[in-house]
Design an enzyme around this catalytic site. Sequence first.
Site, short mmCIF file in Angstrom:
data_model
loop_
_atom_site.label_atom_id
_atom_site.label_comp_id
_atom_site.label_asym_id
_atom_site.label_seq_id
_atom_site.Cartn_x
_atom_site.Cartn_y
_atom_site.Cartn_z
N TYR A 109 -11.67 13.84 68.93
CA TYR A 109 -10.48 14.27 69.68
C TYR A 109 -9.59 15.04 68.73
O TYR A 109 -9.34 14.61 67.60
CB TYR A 109 -9.73 13.06 70.23
N GLU A 197 -5.42 20.78 73.63
CA GLU A 197 -6.21 19.55 73.48
C GLU A 197 -7.69 19.87 73.59
O GLU A 197 -8.13 20.47 74.56
CB GLU A 197 -5.81 18.55 74.58
#
Length: 391
Positions: A109, A197
């Site tokens: 992530y 993101e």
Amino acid sequence: MNIHEYQAKQLLAQYGVPVQPGGIAYTGAEAAAVAQRLGGDRWVVKAQIHAGGRGKAGGVKLVGSPAEAEAAAAAMLGKRLVTHQTGPQGRDVKRVYVEAASDIGRELYLALSIDRTSGRTTLVAAAEGGVEIEELAARAPDKIVQESIDPATGIEPFHGRRLAFQLGLGAERVKPMVELVGALYRAFHELDAALIELNPLAVTGAGKLVALDAKMSFDDNALFRQTEVEGLRDEDEEDPIEREGARHSLSYVKLDGNIGCMVNGAGLAMATMDIIKLHGGSPANFLDVGGGATRERVTAAFKLILSDPNVEAILVNIFGGIARCDVIAEGVVAAAREVNLNVPLVVRLEGTNVELGRKILAQSGLPIITASDFGDAAQKAVASLADAAGR
């Protein structure tokens, strides 16, 4: 403003962020054609909506032939996809993205956002990708890594190096991580982004870093200088009431309560929602009419609030500074008459020309409930729901 995954990848690729080749499709046949054009033997078909959790809801499918790509796309297009982020109403799928599949070794992530405490751009990373970062933060906060970036120096190579080692990527992937975070930082600031993101960011079997998914949102106040970005807006993905509010220069955000709020000033609007909750109610919206609210804008605000079928009462909370209370009162009376108001209306006025404003309300002949202060207004708004239910 949010954009679709495929649009985010197109923008990020311009800055050197590694992504898989892909193409957009609006029909099953187009999806098959994209797969054929990309070549290879495996592809991923992804529903394009402004919400996460698509995979768990059936909006991401791995396929092994153009025919399978066509079938997967046809099954998604025109259907309503319900994820944990869309709410029970879901979102209609109007396009899919067909992308070459990746040989995934690890999923990470990686995101860039603004830390509201420090006011700095901050890198957020985790060794576990493909999960909700909020869920991971609650379950294993020690697995989340943050790197705050000094605005005086901007991104530096050590930010990427440190992330690479903290995520256990090894020496051979330090340089690619340095290049990746540098590209993300440039995109973040040059495009006036509020969030970038990558979830997941994959480490492929060959050891390459590839953004398998990308989410971007942008600062609405900077769109005047981001014409390319503004051109990516998909109004079908936006709440129609919020879109109408923007057309009237109103800051409107729909919520799931039943007390409509009309307030001048963002801080006062937030406080109004809080005090409604404190007294047992639930706000139906955030609505800031602004410091220079006019009679016309107030009327438009009333129409917006009442276009939400969940609204069962309205609370108007105005502190007159730039916006005079008498002007607001005139707008409230005019709007109530124009829309044929049929829900309880509580009004609290304070500030410039407040006595004149209160007089206008009192002489209107309308069943307006006036409040003396902030707490009194919230109490009366919540109580009005019970009164209306009892009638």
